[in-house]
Structure formats: structure tokens, C-alpha cells
Design a protein around this motif. Structure first.
Motif, PDB file in Angstrom:
ATOM      1  N   ALA A  22       1.861   1.190  -7.540  1.00  0.00           N
ATOM      2  CA  ALA A  22       2.862   2.101  -6.969  1.00  0.00           C
ATOM      3  C   ALA A  22       2.256   3.482  -6.721  1.00  0.00           C
ATOM      4  O   ALA A  22       2.523   4.121  -5.695  1.00  0.00           O
ATOM      5  CB  ALA A  22       4.065   2.207  -7.900  1.00  0.00           C
ATOM      6  N   ARG A  23       1.426   3.943  -7.663  1.00  0.00           N
ATOM      7  CA  ARG A  23       0.809   5.268  -7.496  1.00  0.00           C
ATOM      8  C   ARG A  23      -0.199   5.242  -6.347  1.00  0.00           C
ATOM      9  O   ARG A  23      -0.279   6.184  -5.551  1.00  0.00           O
ATOM     10  CB  ARG A  23       0.114   5.669  -8.801  1.00  0.00           C
ATOM     11  CG  ARG A  23      -0.467   7.079  -8.779  1.00  0.00           C
ATOM     12  CD  ARG A  23       0.618   8.125  -8.770  1.00  0.00           C
ATOM     13  NE  ARG A  23       0.066   9.461  -8.676  1.00  0.00           N
ATOM     14  CZ  ARG A  23      -0.302  10.198  -9.724  1.00  0.00           C
ATOM     15  NH1 ARG A  23      -0.159   9.707 -10.948  1.00  0.00           N
ATOM     16  NH2 ARG A  23      -0.778  11.415  -9.565  1.00  0.00           N
ATOM     17  N   LEU A  24      -0.970   4.177  -6.236  1.00  0.00           N
ATOM     18  CA  LEU A  24      -1.912   4.055  -5.124  1.00  0.00           C
ATOM     19  C   LEU A  24      -1.165   4.012  -3.798  1.00  0.00           C
ATOM     20  O   LEU A  24      -1.581   4.642  -2.817  1.00  0.00           O
ATOM     21  CB  LEU A  24      -2.761   2.796  -5.298  1.00  0.00           C
ATOM     22  CG  LEU A  24      -3.865   2.856  -6.360  1.00  0.00           C
ATOM     23  CD1 LEU A  24      -4.406   1.454  -6.629  1.00  0.00           C
ATOM     24  CD2 LEU A  24      -4.991   3.787  -5.921  1.00  0.00           C
ATOM     25  N   ALA A  25      -0.065   3.274  -3.766  1.00  0.00           N
ATOM     26  CA  ALA A  25       0.714   3.174  -2.535  1.00  0.00           C
ATOM     27  C   ALA A  25       1.248   4.538  -2.118  1.00  0.00           C
ATOM     28  O   ALA A  25       1.245   4.888  -0.932  1.00  0.00           O
ATOM     29  CB  ALA A  25       1.866   2.185  -2.729  1.00  0.00           C
ATOM     30  N   ALA A  26       1.707   5.330  -3.099  1.00  0.00           N
ATOM     31  CA  ALA A  26       2.218   6.663  -2.784  1.00  0.00           C
ATOM     32  C   ALA A  26       1.110   7.569  -2.257  1.00  0.00           C
ATOM     33  O   ALA A  26       1.314   8.334  -1.310  1.00  0.00           O
ATOM     34  CB  ALA A  26       2.866   7.275  -4.031  1.00  0.00           C
ATOM     35  N   GLU A  27      -0.064   7.492  -2.853  1.00  0.00           N
ATOM     36  CA  GLU A  27      -1.188   8.324  -2.413  1.00  0.00           C
ATOM     37  C   GLU A  27      -1.626   7.973  -0.998  1.00  0.00           C
ATOM     38  O   GLU A  27      -1.968   8.848  -0.203  1.00  0.00           O
ATOM     39  CB  GLU A  27      -2.374   8.152  -3.373  1.00  0.00           C
ATOM     40  CG  GLU A  27      -2.187   8.775  -4.733  1.00  0.00           C
ATOM     41  CD  GLU A  27      -2.396  10.278  -4.716  1.00  0.00           C
ATOM     42  OE1 GLU A  27      -2.901  10.794  -3.694  1.00  0.00           O
ATOM     43  OE2 GLU A  27      -2.056  10.939  -5.720  1.00  0.00           O
ATOM     44  N   LEU A  28      -1.632   6.680  -0.695  1.00  0.00           N
ATOM     45  CA  LEU A  28      -2.133   6.213   0.598  1.00  0.00           C
ATOM     46  C   LEU A  28      -1.034   6.101   1.650  1.00  0.00           C
ATOM     47  O   LEU A  28      -1.328   5.787   2.814  1.00  0.00           O
ATOM     48  CB  LEU A  28      -2.812   4.852   0.420  1.00  0.00           C
ATOM     49  CG  LEU A  28      -4.009   4.837  -0.543  1.00  0.00           C
ATOM     50  CD1 LEU A  28      -4.467   3.414  -0.801  1.00  0.00           C
ATOM     51  CD2 LEU A  28      -5.148   5.680   0.001  1.00  0.00           C
ATOM     52  N   GLU A  29       0.236   6.310   1.214  1.00  0.00           N
ATOM     53  CA  GLU A  29       1.383   6.222   2.117  1.00  0.00           C
ATOM     54  C   GLU A  29       1.485   4.843   2.767  1.00  0.00           C
ATOM     55  O   GLU A  29       1.655   4.710   3.987  1.00  0.00           O
ATOM     56  CB  GLU A  29       1.319   7.335   3.177  1.00  0.00           C
ATOM     57  CG  GLU A  29       1.395   8.730   2.572  1.00  0.00           C
ATOM     58  CD  GLU A  29       1.382   9.828   3.620  1.00  0.00           C
ATOM     59  OE1 GLU A  29       1.105   9.534   4.802  1.00  0.00           O
ATOM     60  OE2 GLU A  29       1.662  10.992   3.267  1.00  0.00           O
ATOM     61  N   VAL A  30       1.358   3.826   1.929  1.00  0.00           N
ATOM     62  CA  VAL A  30       1.521   2.437   2.368  1.00  0.00           C
ATOM     63  C   VAL A  30       2.447   1.747   1.377  1.00  0.00           C
ATOM     64  O   VAL A  30       2.870   2.324   0.377  1.00  0.00           O
ATOM     65  CB  VAL A  30       0.162   1.693   2.439  1.00  0.00           C
ATOM     66  CG1 VAL A  30      -0.749   2.334   3.483  1.00  0.00           C
ATOM     67  CG2 VAL A  30      -0.510   1.663   1.072  1.00  0.00           C
ATOM     68  N   SER A  31       2.762   0.486   1.629  1.00  0.00           N
ATOM     69  CA  SER A  31       3.625  -0.260   0.721  1.00  0.00           C
ATOM     70  C   SER A  31       2.807  -0.799  -0.456  1.00  0.00           C
ATOM     71  O   SER A  31       1.578  -0.923  -0.383  1.00  0.00           O
ATOM     72  CB  SER A  31       4.285  -1.428   1.455  1.00  0.00           C
ATOM     73  OG  SER A  31       3.310  -2.387   1.825  1.00  0.00           O
ATOM     74  N   VAL A  32       3.518  -1.130  -1.537  1.00  0.00           N
ATOM     75  CA  VAL A  32       2.856  -1.724  -2.702  1.00  0.00           C
ATOM     76  C   VAL A  32       2.238  -3.068  -2.316  1.00  0.00           C
ATOM     77  O   VAL A  32       1.148  -3.430  -2.776  1.00  0.00           O
ATOM     78  CB  VAL A  32       3.862  -1.885  -3.859  1.00  0.00           C
ATOM     79  CG1 VAL A  32       3.243  -2.675  -5.011  1.00  0.00           C
ATOM     80  CG2 VAL A  32       4.331  -0.514  -4.354  1.00  0.00           C
ATOM     81  N   ARG A  33       2.915  -3.816  -1.449  1.00  0.00           N
ATOM     82  CA  ARG A  33       2.387  -5.111  -0.995  1.00  0.00           C
ATOM     83  C   ARG A  33       1.032  -4.921  -0.293  1.00  0.00           C
ATOM     84  O   ARG A  33       0.121  -5.731  -0.470  1.00  0.00           O
ATOM     85  CB  ARG A  33       3.391  -5.789  -0.061  1.00  0.00           C
ATOM     86  CG  ARG A  33       2.976  -7.195   0.383  1.00  0.00           C
ATOM     87  CD  ARG A  33       4.040  -7.787   1.293  1.00  0.00           C
ATOM     88  NE  ARG A  33       5.299  -7.955   0.603  1.00  0.00           N
ATOM     89  CZ  ARG A  33       5.589  -9.028  -0.139  1.00  0.00           C
ATOM     90  NH1 ARG A  33       4.703 -10.000  -0.263  1.00  0.00           N
ATOM     91  NH2 ARG A  33       6.761  -9.119  -0.725  1.00  0.00           N
ATOM     92  N   THR A  34       0.900  -3.840   0.498  1.00  0.00           N
ATOM     93  CA  THR A  34      -0.373  -3.569   1.160  1.00  0.00           C
ATOM     94  C   THR A  34      -1.460  -3.287   0.132  1.00  0.00           C
ATOM     95  O   THR A  34      -2.611  -3.727   0.282  1.00  0.00           O
ATOM     96  CB  THR A  34      -0.230  -2.364   2.113  1.00  0.00           C
ATOM     97  OG1 THR A  34       0.717  -2.701   3.127  1.00  0.00           O
ATOM     98  CG2 THR A  34      -1.558  -2.003   2.763  1.00  0.00           C
ATOM     99  N   VAL A  35      -1.134  -2.559  -0.927  1.00  0.00           N
ATOM    100  CA  VAL A  35      -2.115  -2.297  -1.988  1.00  0.00           C
ATOM    101  C   VAL A  35      -2.568  -3.600  -2.629  1.00  0.00           C
ATOM    102  O   VAL A  35      -3.763  -3.800  -2.889  1.00  0.00           O
ATOM    103  CB  VAL A  35      -1.525  -1.344  -3.052  1.00  0.00           C
ATOM    104  CG1 VAL A  35      -2.441  -1.250  -4.270  1.00  0.00           C
ATOM    105  CG2 VAL A  35      -1.300   0.043  -2.461  1.00  0.00           C
TER     106      VAL A  35
END
Length: 324
Positions: A22-35
Motif C-alpha cells: 500500500a505504501r509503495l502504491a501511494a508513492e508510485l501513484e498506482v494501484s496495489v494490484r500493480t505493485v
């Protein structure tokens, strides 16, 4: 785009350690599924990346692994030279360090990037303070910055706006913010309810103690400052005025009043604009609208209109009396 995002995940984990999806997704502005998909791609590429489930889980690189794919793009090199603000760095006592880092970065860049970065620094100059804002004397800023960096408690004598004005405070400084040329320290009082914001130039006396403290793990300086600004504006503009403005008066409005007039104002047949604008208080609005002279007519609230009318009568008496 995907390759750039994969590299960003690697660099984030390398510099920050364990991070949740979730934190990576927020940093990269993508969905958690994409992470999740990106992590699988990194696994397939042989990157020693593992993850744990649970409350304290997250992704982490195998100890000792570091990527060397850290080359700068042209845009990144240019952006780095725009971030080197000599004024704020000097305020913090970091002027020589910033200058030295800039020289080292410039020397390490490839020739083509070096030319672009150097051209950027010669074409753009960032001067943060406003035109009419006096330079604030903040002699304790380097000491506050040191306490923030080392995690040391401060004993300060601080001047407030309200009585009693001069108070003693024991503070745990979480971070420093530069806003419109003025420095603020976000700090908590030991055992208090949470961090508050203090102007560094209003510190009258300061001692950096040897007492250490830890900033709460969930504290985010940027998020805190954003919320503080929202609360500040909500507290600041507690009233509303109905006004008519000439085209010249409309052009001279600033800040929240200008935004409100532009967004909700209606044009009248005589060319003037009728609008509801936020105001801080009757006294502050009185001064603000008087500065517009004959280019504004205050229609309400009645107490503000009466206050301005009384001032206008006093001014008329003063100047007509001088003539006769």
C-alpha cells in the motif's frame, strides 16, 4: 514506464527499507494490484526481494543487496539543480555543504547532462520570500536544525501572540518547514497531546539539551503541514462579506478574497462585480476594504458596513475641516 517503475521500487526499498504494498502504491501513484505484479516481475528477474504478511509485514531487499542502476536522466539532473536553494541552506548553516555537493554532483555527471544542469542553474533562480515581507531574524535556526537532526529536546523561551506572551516551553522538535521565507518548527511537548507549530523567529532564548527523543514512526511532516494549513485557513476566515467591486478593485484583490470573487462573483450592468468573500474579522476586513478606496462598496454584514461608514465620515470631516 514499467521499467522506470520497477527501478523506482528497487530504489525506494534500498533507501527506506521495508515497505508495504500500500505504501509503495501511494508513492508510485498506482494501484496495489500493480505493485503486486511489479514485485512478481522483479522476482522473475532474479532480484532478491521477499515479503512478509501481517501487521508489520511488507517487502524488503535481501540484506546487502544494492542496485547500481542509479543514473540520472536529463530531467532529473536539471531538477536537482533547481532544488539547491542557497538562501535556505545558508540559513541552516549548510551553505558550504550545499555548494560542495553541487560541485561533486556536477563533476560526476556525464558531459551532456552536465551542460544541461549547468544551463538550468544559470537560467532559473528561486527566491522564496515575498516582495514586502521583511527578512525574519531567526538566530536560533541552526541550533533548532541541529536538534531536529540529532533528536534532542529543546528548552525555549517563546513569544506568543496572546497573553501571557512570553512563555517557557520544553519541545521535542519533529521537523522544520520553510513557508514564504519564514521558518517554522513542528514540535511536541513531552507528554502533550501532539505536535504544534512554532515560528522560529519568535524564539527568544534556546538551549539544546542532551535529552534524546524519538519521532513517532507514523509522523509524516508533509502530511502534518498540509493538514495544519487547512486548519489554519479554516480558523482564519470565520466571516463573510458581501461587496461590489469595480474592475480595478477586483484586480487588486489578493488571496482567498480574490479566489472567491473570481469563482462566485457576478457581473452587474454597470461593470462592477458583486461577490461574497471570506474575511478574518470586522477590524481586519475594515482595513482590507478601505485600502481599495472608491473601488469597493461593502454591502454587508451591517456591522462591517457601519464601521467603514464611520471611518469614511471621520476622514471626510478631517479633510473638509482642513479646507475651511
Amino acid at each position: 514506464m514499467k521499467s522506470s517503475r520497477l527501478l523506482s521500487i528497487l530504489l525506494l526499498l534500498q533507501t527506506r527499507g521495508r515497505m508495504t504494498a500500500a505504501r509503495l502504491a501511494a508513492e508510485l501513484e498506482v494501484s496495489v494490484r500493480t505493485v503486486y505484479r511489479d514485485v512478481e516481475a522483479l522476482h522473475a528477474a532474479g532480484v532478491p526481494l521477499y515479503g512478509d504478511a501481517g501487521h508489520r509485514g511488507g517487502y524488503e531487499l535481501l540484506a546487502g543487496y544494492r542496485t547500481h542502476l542509479t543514473g540520472l536522466s536529463a530531467g532529473e539532473a536539471e531538477a536537482l539543480f533547481l532544488t539547491a536553494l542557497p538562501g535556505p541552506a545558508a540559513d541552516l548553516g549548510l551553505g558550504p555543504a550545499v555548494a560542495g555537493a553541487r560541485l561533486k554532483l556536477l563533476a560526476a555527471l556525464p558531459t551532456e547532462l552536465r551542460a544541461q544542469a549547468d544551463r538550468m542553474s544559470r537560467r532559473f533562480h528561486l527566491d522564496a520570500p515575498g516582495w514586502y515581507a521583511p527578512d525574519d531574524d531567526a538566530p536560533f535556526l541552526p541550533a533548532v536544525a541541529e536538534a531536529v537532526w540529532r533528536g534532542r529536546v529543546l528548552d525555549v523561551r517563546y513569544r506568543r501572540w496572546t497573553e501571557p506572551t512570553d512563555v517557557d516551553r520544553r519541545l521535542e522538535p519533529y521537523g522544520l518547514v520553510l513557508k514564504a521565507g519564514r521558518w517554522y518548527v513542528v514540535a511536541a511537548r513531552p507528554g502533550g497531546s501532539g505536535p504544534r507549530t512554532y515560528r522560529v523567529d519568535r524564539i527568544l532564548r534556546l538551549t539544546v539539551t542532551d535529552e534524546a527523543f524519538d519521532v513517532p514512526g507514523d509522523f509524516d511532516l508533509v502530511a502534518h503541514w498540509r493538514e495544519y494549513q487547512r486548519d489554519f485557513h479554516a480558523r482564519l476566515y470565520r466571516g463573510e462579506a458581501l461587496v461590489r467591486l469595480s474592475p480595478r478593485g477586483l484586480s487588486r484583490l489578493t488571496g482567498a478574497a480574490a479566489r472567491a470573487a473570481a469563482g462566485t462573483g457576478t457581473r452587474e450592468p454597470d461593470g462592477w462585480t458583486r461577490a461574497r468573500v471570506p474575511v478574518e474579522s470586522p477590524d481586519r476586513a475594515h482595513d482590507q476594504f478601505l485600502a481599495l478606496g472608491r473601488d469597493v462598496e461593502v454591502l454587508g454584514p451591517p456591522e462591517l458596513r457601519a464601521l467603514i461608514a464611520a471611518t469614511a465620515r471621520a476622514l471626510a470631516d478631517r479633510y473638509t475641516g482642513a479646507d475651511g
